[in-house]
Structures are given as structure tokens and as C-alpha cells.
Design a protein around this motif. Structure first.
Motif, PDB file in Angstrom:
ATOM      1  N   VAL A  79     -27.319  16.916 -52.110  1.00 12.02           N
ATOM      2  CA  VAL A  79     -26.951  15.807 -52.997  1.00 12.02           C
ATOM      3  C   VAL A  79     -26.001  14.893 -52.238  1.00 12.02           C
ATOM      4  O   VAL A  79     -24.996  15.347 -51.683  1.00 12.02           O
ATOM      5  N   VAL A  80     -26.324  13.610 -52.213  1.00 12.99           N
ATOM      6  CA  VAL A  80     -25.504  12.607 -51.533  1.00 12.99           C
ATOM      7  C   VAL A  80     -25.020  11.611 -52.575  1.00 12.99           C
ATOM      8  O   VAL A  80     -25.832  11.011 -53.291  1.00 12.99           O
ATOM      9  N   ASN A  81     -23.710  11.445 -52.680  1.00 10.26           N
ATOM     10  CA  ASN A  81     -23.107  10.439 -53.549  1.00 10.26           C
ATOM     11  C   ASN A  81     -22.695   9.247 -52.686  1.00 10.26           C
ATOM     12  O   ASN A  81     -21.915   9.395 -51.742  1.00 10.26           O
ATOM     13  N   GLY A  82     -23.228   8.072 -53.010  1.00 10.91           N
ATOM     14  CA  GLY A  82     -22.938   6.887 -52.212  1.00 10.91           C
ATOM     15  C   GLY A  82     -22.737   5.664 -53.072  1.00 10.91           C
ATOM     16  O   GLY A  82     -23.281   5.551 -54.181  1.00 10.91           O
TER      17      GLY A  82
ATOM     18  N   LYS B 244     -34.827  11.353 -53.380  1.00  9.70           N
ATOM     19  CA  LYS B 244     -34.940  10.860 -54.748  1.00  9.70           C
ATOM     20  C   LYS B 244     -33.630  10.174 -55.114  1.00  9.70           C
ATOM     21  O   LYS B 244     -32.552  10.703 -54.843  1.00  9.70           O
ATOM     22  N   THR B 245     -33.707   9.003 -55.726  1.00  3.52           N
ATOM     23  CA  THR B 245     -32.512   8.217 -56.038  1.00  3.52           C
ATOM     24  C   THR B 245     -32.281   8.166 -57.540  1.00  3.52           C
ATOM     25  O   THR B 245     -33.229   8.104 -58.334  1.00  3.52           O
ATOM     26  N   PHE B 246     -30.988   8.214 -57.903  1.00  4.61           N
ATOM     27  CA  PHE B 246     -30.574   8.112 -59.299  1.00  4.61           C
ATOM     28  C   PHE B 246     -29.321   7.244 -59.362  1.00  4.61           C
ATOM     29  O   PHE B 246     -28.612   7.074 -58.357  1.00  4.61           O
TER      30      PHE B 246
ATOM     31  N   ALA C 136     -29.389  -2.313 -52.437  1.00  2.34           N
ATOM     32  CA  ALA C 136     -29.681  -0.915 -52.734  1.00  2.34           C
ATOM     33  C   ALA C 136     -31.093  -0.750 -53.287  1.00  2.34           C
ATOM     34  O   ALA C 136     -31.782   0.233 -52.971  1.00  2.34           O
ATOM     35  N   ARG C 137     -31.544  -1.716 -54.082  1.00  4.27           N
ATOM     36  CA  ARG C 137     -32.914  -1.628 -54.608  1.00  4.27           C
ATOM     37  C   ARG C 137     -33.935  -1.777 -53.486  1.00  4.27           C
ATOM     38  O   ARG C 137     -34.971  -1.101 -53.482  1.00  4.27           O
ATOM     39  N   GLU C 138     -33.668  -2.642 -52.535  1.00  5.32           N
ATOM     40  CA  GLU C 138     -34.567  -2.772 -51.384  1.00  5.32           C
ATOM     41  C   GLU C 138     -34.573  -1.488 -50.557  1.00  5.32           C
ATOM     42  O   GLU C 138     -35.620  -1.056 -50.047  1.00  5.32           O
ATOM     43  N   PHE C 139     -33.412  -0.873 -50.444  1.00  9.27           N
ATOM     44  CA  PHE C 139     -33.313   0.395 -49.732  1.00  9.27           C
ATOM     45  C   PHE C 139     -34.152   1.469 -50.419  1.00  9.27           C
ATOM     46  O   PHE C 139     -34.862   2.244 -49.760  1.00  9.27           O
ATOM     47  N   GLU C 140     -34.107   1.532 -51.734  1.00  5.66           N
ATOM     48  CA  GLU C 140     -34.917   2.496 -52.480  1.00  5.66           C
ATOM     49  C   GLU C 140     -36.408   2.239 -52.278  1.00  5.66           C
ATOM     50  O   GLU C 140     -37.196   3.184 -52.116  1.00  5.66           O
TER      51      GLU C 140
ATOM     52  N   LEU D 290     -30.102  11.263 -53.817  1.00  3.70           N
ATOM     53  CA  LEU D 290     -29.117  10.207 -53.590  1.00  3.70           C
ATOM     54  C   LEU D 290     -28.694   9.633 -54.934  1.00  3.70           C
ATOM     55  O   LEU D 290     -29.524   9.121 -55.691  1.00  3.70           O
ATOM     56  N   ILE D 291     -27.414   9.720 -55.235  1.00  2.00           N
ATOM     57  CA  ILE D 291     -26.875   9.237 -56.505  1.00  2.00           C
ATOM     58  C   ILE D 291     -25.953   8.060 -56.219  1.00  2.00           C
ATOM     59  O   ILE D 291     -24.955   8.201 -55.498  1.00  2.00           O
ATOM     60  N   TRP D 292     -26.318   6.896 -56.748  1.00  2.00           N
ATOM     61  CA  TRP D 292     -25.437   5.736 -56.625  1.00  2.00           C
ATOM     62  C   TRP D 292     -24.276   5.917 -57.584  1.00  2.00           C
ATOM     63  O   TRP D 292     -24.456   6.039 -58.791  1.00  2.00           O
ATOM     64  N   LYS D 293     -23.093   5.916 -57.015  1.00  2.00           N
ATOM     65  CA  LYS D 293     -21.915   6.290 -57.792  1.00  2.00           C
ATOM     66  C   LYS D 293     -20.731   5.446 -57.344  1.00  2.00           C
ATOM     67  O   LYS D 293     -20.665   5.001 -56.200  1.00  2.00           O
ATOM     68  N   ASN D 294     -19.808   5.246 -58.246  1.00  2.00           N
ATOM     69  CA  ASN D 294     -18.593   4.485 -57.912  1.00  2.00           C
ATOM     70  C   ASN D 294     -17.611   5.418 -57.214  1.00  2.00           C
ATOM     71  O   ASN D 294     -16.656   5.919 -57.798  1.00  2.00           O
ATOM     72  N   CYS D 295     -17.863   5.660 -55.927  1.00  2.00           N
ATOM     73  CA  CYS D 295     -17.026   6.552 -55.138  1.00  2.00           C
ATOM     74  C   CYS D 295     -16.532   5.810 -53.900  1.00  2.00           C
ATOM     75  O   CYS D 295     -17.140   4.843 -53.448  1.00  2.00           O
ATOM     76  N   GLU D 296     -15.428   6.291 -53.371  1.00  2.00           N
ATOM     77  CA  GLU D 296     -14.804   5.606 -52.238  1.00  2.00           C
ATOM     78  C   GLU D 296     -15.519   5.901 -50.932  1.00  2.00           C
ATOM     79  O   GLU D 296     -15.696   5.012 -50.094  1.00  2.00           O
ATOM     80  N   HIS D 297     -15.944   7.144 -50.734  1.00  2.00           N
ATOM     81  CA  HIS D 297     -16.595   7.536 -49.494  1.00  2.00           C
ATOM     82  C   HIS D 297     -17.964   8.128 -49.804  1.00  2.00           C
ATOM     83  O   HIS D 297     -18.188   8.702 -50.873  1.00  2.00           O
ATOM     84  N   THR D 298     -18.864   7.973 -48.862  1.00  2.00           N
ATOM     85  CA  THR D 298     -20.153   8.648 -48.958  1.00  2.00           C
ATOM     86  C   THR D 298     -19.931  10.141 -48.728  1.00  2.00           C
ATOM     87  O   THR D 298     -19.321  10.545 -47.751  1.00  2.00           O
ATOM     88  N   GLU D 299     -20.424  10.953 -49.648  1.00  2.00           N
ATOM     89  CA  GLU D 299     -20.196  12.390 -49.567  1.00  2.00           C
ATOM     90  C   GLU D 299     -21.484  13.137 -49.823  1.00  2.00           C
ATOM     91  O   GLU D 299     -22.375  12.651 -50.527  1.00  2.00           O
ATOM     92  N   MET D 300     -21.580  14.319 -49.251  1.00  2.00           N
ATOM     93  CA  MET D 300     -22.765  15.157 -49.389  1.00  2.00           C
ATOM     94  C   MET D 300     -22.337  16.539 -49.845  1.00  2.00           C
ATOM     95  O   MET D 300     -21.353  17.088 -49.337  1.00  2.00           O
ATOM     96  N   ILE D 301     -23.070  17.100 -50.792  1.00  2.00           N
ATOM     97  CA  ILE D 301     -22.839  18.465 -51.268  1.00  2.00           C
ATOM     98  C   ILE D 301     -24.058  19.280 -50.894  1.00  2.00           C
ATOM     99  O   ILE D 301     -25.175  18.993 -51.343  1.00  2.00           O
TER     100      ILE D 301
END
Length: 329
Positions: A135-138, A163-165, A177-181, A200-211
Motif C-alpha cells: 500500500v502506497v499513500n501519496g 490499483k488507485t483509490f 494525477a488522473r493522467e498518471f492513473e 496507491l491511495i491518494w491522501k493528504n499526507c506530507e510524505h510518500t509512504e509505503m506499508i
């Protein structure tokens, strides 16, 4: 030995019933009690001192201690313990046999290391040790272009199913981001190749993170470190840990990490100059073949719109054209 009085005689202390009871054999060995034996020995030593005028001490009676140990070993309680131990060992053997039958019924090979090592050389061992979903939060303002670059570069070697959410904290992800998807969706998933699933979850986060662990929330911060992780689980052609250029590739990825955190254009140009020195008239940052270092540099330059062509050296411009043919971004 010295006899001690009961400290709390008014309380009725109940001993636990789940423990084995052993008899007190210190005063029932068929000889004189320890305190009496000690007194006799001390009296004998005192008489010897008066007669011979030599110093003597009251030593520990090892004979009585040996008799106590022998009596304990011959006790019926010790035999009962041995009998219970044999019963437990027999039950463990029966359990082992049942597990062996279950393993044969399922057709699972647990200790066949030779098969795992042989297959690991071909496809990275993904079939024997399946990877967890990643899972990647970006944030849409910091698009992880490395996912698209790796998906294109590994098209014939490895499949990254993305998969993007959109998280509830994001009202709109924006056109980039839509073009990227859309570009991610254009690349078909080849089920015949080793695959890792990325959410890939588009999220209001400061850094790109992966779990990477479904049970423990242990994030990996930064797109560069995500590239390192995917490089370790991806195709063998892009694994660089056993390469003689391992330290060089890590150094390039470290420069990319610093480049993405530069606040001024001057500091960004300084990082670009360091990348030019690392390229050193090579085709790619990893030598004559594409590596994860090139993926990191290419994605970082896309994410830095303030860096123009005039800020890049001729060597970096030529490298970017070669990298674009592979990443297709």
C-alpha cells in the motif's frame, strides 16, 4: 542448620495445588540431623584444638549431603516424575505423526530447500514465498512516477499491478494525477509473470509512504526508499545488492532523496551537478544497463518542474533521452 520461626503464624497460607509435591528429606536420611551433626563436628573440632593447640573449623558435612541426594533420587516421587515425562514424550511423538500425515495430505513441502533455491534463481522465489500486497499513500502534488517507470521498464520481466483509490481527505486529485492513473491502466497485467500488487491511495499526507506488512503498520518513507524495496523484490536484472556498483547506485539514490527535499533552485542545481559527476560519461547510472538508480533520477527530475533543460548538462540530456525510451514517460 539454623531453625527459623514462622513469621506469620496467624495467617493460613494456602499452597498452590498445580505443582508437584516433594517430601522434605533433609531430616529423614536415617542419620543424625544436620544441626546435631554440625554440633558434634564442632565439639570434636574444639576438643582437637584443645589437645593439639591447632586451629580447626566446622566444615560442611558432605557425607550427610550425599546421603540426602541419594535418598531423593531413590524416592517414589522421582519415579512418578519420570513416568509422567515418558507419557509426555509419547504424546509428542503421536502429535508429530499426525502433523506428518496432514502435511502429506496437503501436499506441502516444508524442508525442500533445494527446490526453493533453484526456483529462486529463475523468478526470485516469488512462487514459494509470496509477497504481501503493498500500500502506497501519496499526495497528488508528489506523484510517484517511479511506479509507472518501473511498470514500463519491467514490462517483459515483472508485473506491477497498481490499483488507485482516493482517500476522503482529498476532494480532487487534479489533472496530473488522473493522467498518471490513465497511463498506469494502459499497461496490461501479464499473469504469467511474477507479480506484486500495489494499492496507491491518494491522501493528504506530507510524505510518500509505503506499508509492506499487513499486520504491522511499519511505513517506508520516501519514493527513493520505495524504489529500493521494489528493486529487491523485482526481477533479478534490477537487483543490485550483489553488484560491484551497489554503493554507487545507493549513492545516486541518496542524491535523489536530497534533491526532492531542496527548498531553493540553487540547491537543486547543486544536486544536479552531483548527478552529472556520478554519470561520468556512462550510458546509465548503473553502467551500460538501466538500473533502479536511473528510475530514481528520472522520476525525481519529473517531480521537479523548476529544473529546466538549461540546468542539465549535455550528458544528462543525452541520458534522459535514453531513459525515456525505456520508462515511456
Amino acid at each position: 542448620m539454623y531453625e527459623l520461626k514462622t513469621l506469620l503464624p496467624q495467617f493460613d497460607i494456602k499452597l498452590p495445588t498445580c505443582m508437584y509435591e516433594l517430601k522434605n528429606v533433609s531430616l529423614s536420611v536415617g542419620s543424625a540431623p544436620c544441626s546435631e551433626a554440625r554440633q558434634i563436628r564442632c565439639n570434636g573440632a574444639a576438643k582437637s584444638e584443645r589437645n593439639n593447640s591447632k586451629s580447626a573449623t566446622c566444615a560442611l558435612d558432605l557425607d550427610i549431603l550425599g546421603k540426602q541426594i541419594q535418598h531423593l533420587l531413590k524416592n517414589a516421587d522421582a519415579a512418578a516424575i519420570l513416568q509422567r515425562q515418558e507419557k509426555v514424550l509419547k504424546q509428542l511423538e503421536e502429535l508429530k505423526a499426525q502433523l506428518s500425515l496432514m502435511r502429506k495430505g496437503l501436499g506441502v513441502k516444508v524442508c525442500d530447500k533445494s527446490v526453493q533455491q533453484t526456483t529462486a534463481c529463475n523468478n526470485g522465489g516469488l512462487k514459494e514465498v509470496p509477497l504481501h500486497d503493498v500500500v502506497v499513500n501519496g499526495h497528488p502534488n508528489f506523484i510517484p512516477y517511479a511506479l509507472l517507470a518501473l511498470k514500463n521498464a519491467w514490462r517483459d520481466l515483472y508485473t506491477i499491478d497498481v490499483k488507485t483509490f482516493t482517500h476522503s481527505t482529498m476532494a480532487d486529485i487534479g489533472p496530473a494525477a488522473r493522467e498518471f492513473e490513465a497511463n498506469l491502466a494502459k499497461i496490461a497485467v501479464n499473469e504469467s509473470l511474477p507479480k506484486i500488487k500495489v494499492t496507491l491511495i491518494w491522501k493528504n499526507c506530507e510524505h510518500t509512504e509505503m506499508i509492506s506488512s499487513p499486520t504491522m503498520y511499519v511505513p517506508i518513507y520516501g519514493e527513493v526508499n520505495i524504489i529500493r524495496y521494489l528493486g529487491r523484490v523485482g526481477p533479478a536484472e534490477y537487483r543490485y545488492e550483489n553488484s560491484p556498483l551497489c554503493n554507487e547506485i545507493d549513492a545516486v539514490l541518496d542524491i535523489c532523496y536530497q534533491l526532492l527535499r531542496c527548498n531553493t533552485h540553487k540547491s537543486q542545481v547543486a544536486m544536479v551537478r552531483l548527478l552529472d559527476k556520478r554519470l561520468n560519461d556512462q550510458q546509465y547510472f548503473g553502467g551500460n544497463q538501466m538500473s533502479v538508480a536511473d528510475i530514481g533520477v528520472y522520476s525525481s527530475l519529473i517531480r521537479m518542474p523548476t529544473i529546466k533543460d538549461k540546468d542539465l548538462t549535455p550528458a544528462l540530456l543525452a541520458w534522459r533521452k535514453r531513459a525515456k525510451l525505456i520508462t515511456q514517460i
